[in-house]
Design a protein around this motif. Sequence first.
Motif, mmCIF file in Angstrom:
data_model
loop_
_atom_site.group_PDB
_atom_site.id
_atom_site.type_symbol
_atom_site.label_atom_id
_atom_site.label_comp_id
_atom_site.label_asym_id
_atom_site.label_seq_id
_atom_site.Cartn_x
_atom_site.Cartn_y
_atom_site.Cartn_z
ATOM 1 N N LYS A 118 0.837 -1.206 0.000
ATOM 2 C CA LYS A 118 0.000 0.000 0.000
ATOM 3 C C LYS A 118 0.877 1.263 0.000
ATOM 4 O O LYS A 118 0.625 2.203 -0.759
ATOM 5 C CB LYS A 118 -0.913 -0.001 1.226
ATOM 6 C CG LYS A 118 -1.970 1.087 1.198
ATOM 7 C CD LYS A 118 -2.810 1.059 2.465
ATOM 8 C CE LYS A 118 -4.003 0.179 2.266
ATOM 9 N NZ LYS A 118 -4.951 0.236 3.394
ATOM 10 N N ARG A 119 1.920 1.248 0.825
ATOM 11 C CA ARG A 119 2.821 2.410 0.877
ATOM 12 C C ARG A 119 3.553 2.584 -0.452
ATOM 13 O O ARG A 119 3.637 3.692 -0.990
ATOM 14 C CB ARG A 119 3.826 2.250 2.017
ATOM 15 C CG ARG A 119 4.746 3.455 2.174
ATOM 16 C CD ARG A 119 5.526 3.453 3.458
ATOM 17 N NE ARG A 119 6.307 2.264 3.699
ATOM 18 C CZ ARG A 119 7.507 2.027 3.163
ATOM 19 N NH1 ARG A 119 8.057 2.903 2.339
ATOM 20 N NH2 ARG A 119 8.165 0.927 3.441
ATOM 21 N N TRP A 120 4.043 1.483 -1.009
ATOM 22 C CA TRP A 120 4.750 1.568 -2.285
ATOM 23 C C TRP A 120 3.822 2.016 -3.408
ATOM 24 O O TRP A 120 4.248 2.740 -4.309
ATOM 25 C CB TRP A 120 5.381 0.228 -2.630
ATOM 26 C CG TRP A 120 6.602 -0.108 -1.813
ATOM 27 C CD1 TRP A 120 7.270 0.701 -0.942
ATOM 28 C CD2 TRP A 120 7.304 -1.345 -1.822
ATOM 29 N NE1 TRP A 120 8.339 0.040 -0.397
ATOM 30 C CE2 TRP A 120 8.388 -1.219 -0.923
ATOM 31 C CE3 TRP A 120 7.115 -2.552 -2.483
ATOM 32 C CZ2 TRP A 120 9.287 -2.262 -0.694
ATOM 33 C CZ3 TRP A 120 8.016 -3.584 -2.249
ATOM 34 C CH2 TRP A 120 9.086 -3.434 -1.373
ATOM 35 N N LEU A 121 2.570 1.592 -3.376
ATOM 36 C CA LEU A 121 1.627 2.020 -4.410
ATOM 37 C C LEU A 121 1.375 3.524 -4.337
ATOM 38 O O LEU A 121 1.203 4.175 -5.365
ATOM 39 C CB LEU A 121 0.309 1.251 -4.285
ATOM 40 C CG LEU A 121 0.360 -0.222 -4.708
ATOM 41 C CD1 LEU A 121 -0.952 -0.922 -4.365
ATOM 42 C CD2 LEU A 121 0.701 -0.365 -6.172
ATOM 43 N N THR A 154 3.854 5.642 -11.902
ATOM 44 C CA THR A 154 3.228 5.166 -13.132
ATOM 45 C C THR A 154 2.444 3.882 -12.864
ATOM 46 O O THR A 154 2.656 3.204 -11.859
ATOM 47 C CB THR A 154 4.279 4.865 -14.218
ATOM 48 O OG1 THR A 154 5.076 3.750 -13.789
ATOM 49 C CG2 THR A 154 5.171 6.071 -14.485
ATOM 50 N N GLU A 155 1.590 3.540 -13.799
ATOM 51 C CA GLU A 155 0.827 2.297 -13.685
ATOM 52 C C GLU A 155 1.759 1.090 -13.776
ATOM 53 O O GLU A 155 1.520 0.068 -13.139
ATOM 54 C CB GLU A 155 -0.259 2.239 -14.768
ATOM 55 C CG GLU A 155 -1.175 1.047 -14.647
ATOM 56 C CD GLU A 155 -1.826 0.896 -13.275
ATOM 57 O OE1 GLU A 155 -1.953 -0.256 -12.806
ATOM 58 O OE2 GLU A 155 -2.222 1.909 -12.665
ATOM 59 N N VAL A 156 2.817 1.185 -14.553
ATOM 60 C CA VAL A 156 3.780 0.093 -14.664
ATOM 61 C C VAL A 156 4.422 -0.171 -13.301
ATOM 62 O O VAL A 156 4.548 -1.327 -12.881
ATOM 63 C CB VAL A 156 4.858 0.413 -15.735
ATOM 64 C CG1 VAL A 156 5.992 -0.592 -15.696
ATOM 65 C CG2 VAL A 156 4.228 0.461 -17.113
ATOM 66 N N GLU A 157 4.808 0.888 -12.599
ATOM 67 C CA GLU A 157 5.378 0.721 -11.254
ATOM 68 C C GLU A 157 4.365 0.082 -10.307
ATOM 69 O O GLU A 157 4.719 -0.773 -9.498
ATOM 70 C CB GLU A 157 5.811 2.069 -10.674
ATOM 71 C CG GLU A 157 7.085 2.621 -11.231
ATOM 72 C CD GLU A 157 7.443 3.944 -10.579
ATOM 73 O OE1 GLU A 157 8.001 3.910 -9.464
ATOM 74 O OE2 GLU A 157 7.145 4.997 -11.185
ATOM 75 N N ARG A 158 3.118 0.493 -10.404
ATOM 76 C CA ARG A 158 2.082 -0.073 -9.543
ATOM 77 C C ARG A 158 1.898 -1.569 -9.833
ATOM 78 O O ARG A 158 1.769 -2.373 -8.918
ATOM 79 C CB ARG A 158 0.770 0.693 -9.702
ATOM 80 C CG ARG A 158 0.795 2.053 -9.002
ATOM 81 C CD ARG A 158 -0.550 2.756 -9.030
ATOM 82 N NE ARG A 158 -0.806 3.436 -10.292
ATOM 83 C CZ ARG A 158 -0.296 4.619 -10.625
ATOM 84 N NH1 ARG A 158 0.477 5.283 -9.788
ATOM 85 N NH2 ARG A 158 -0.579 5.158 -11.795
ATOM 86 N N GLN A 159 1.904 -1.925 -11.107
ATOM 87 C CA GLN A 159 1.741 -3.332 -11.470
ATOM 88 C C GLN A 159 2.938 -4.158 -10.986
ATOM 89 O O GLN A 159 2.765 -5.264 -10.469
ATOM 90 C CB GLN A 159 1.564 -3.491 -12.979
ATOM 91 C CG GLN A 159 1.278 -4.931 -13.364
ATOM 92 C CD GLN A 159 0.814 -5.085 -14.791
ATOM 93 O OE1 GLN A 159 0.599 -4.118 -15.498
ATOM 94 N NE2 GLN A 159 0.649 -6.310 -15.225
ATOM 95 N N GLN A 160 4.142 -3.631 -11.135
ATOM 96 C CA GLN A 160 5.336 -4.334 -10.657
ATOM 97 C C GLN A 160 5.275 -4.532 -9.141
ATOM 98 O O GLN A 160 5.652 -5.589 -8.635
ATOM 99 C CB GLN A 160 6.597 -3.564 -11.025
ATOM 100 C CG GLN A 160 6.923 -3.627 -12.499
ATOM 101 C CD GLN A 160 8.068 -2.694 -12.888
ATOM 102 O OE1 GLN A 160 8.349 -1.711 -12.211
ATOM 103 N NE2 GLN A 160 8.706 -3.004 -13.992
#
Length: 161
Positions: A42-45, A50-56
């Motif tokens: 949750k903190r990292w999100l 970017t959406e790519v970072e969120r997916q990773q």
Amino acid sequence: MRRTRKERGLARGPEKDQLLLKLLKADAPYEEIRRALLELEKRWLREAKTEVERQQTRRGIAEELVSQSYSFDMPWEEFGQWLRRVQRLGFSNLALRVHSACLYVQSLHLFPRRAREAWDMLEDAERRVLRIRKEHFLRKESLNAIAHAKAVATVSRPSSR
């Protein structure tokens, strides 16, 4: 000073490892480990740009939760939800695909009705590994892991339909 995406990514691996090490040393139950990993996610999100970072981020935490749920012999309801999430998001790399497939087959004693799907997943991972150059280290490591999973599996592959 703002960190670059690469710097954030490099900092996250050790941060997750330190958290897990602390929890495992404290002999924390699975529920506490899951809660801590989801809080970290949750903190990292929130920090992701970017959406790519969120997916990773989602993928990495889900892959870790597959391993943790296996380690704690969790039932299908728990193990399956993380495995499904990783499958939906896509595996980070071939090594993690092989790892997840091996864990799936090795955990079939907990949910034997999933045998066909688990063995299919392992065979798919093996086909992908066999496409790697013969001299590549990942090929040998992955084939050894697959052979081990097949050898220790307590639920055999169901016969053809």
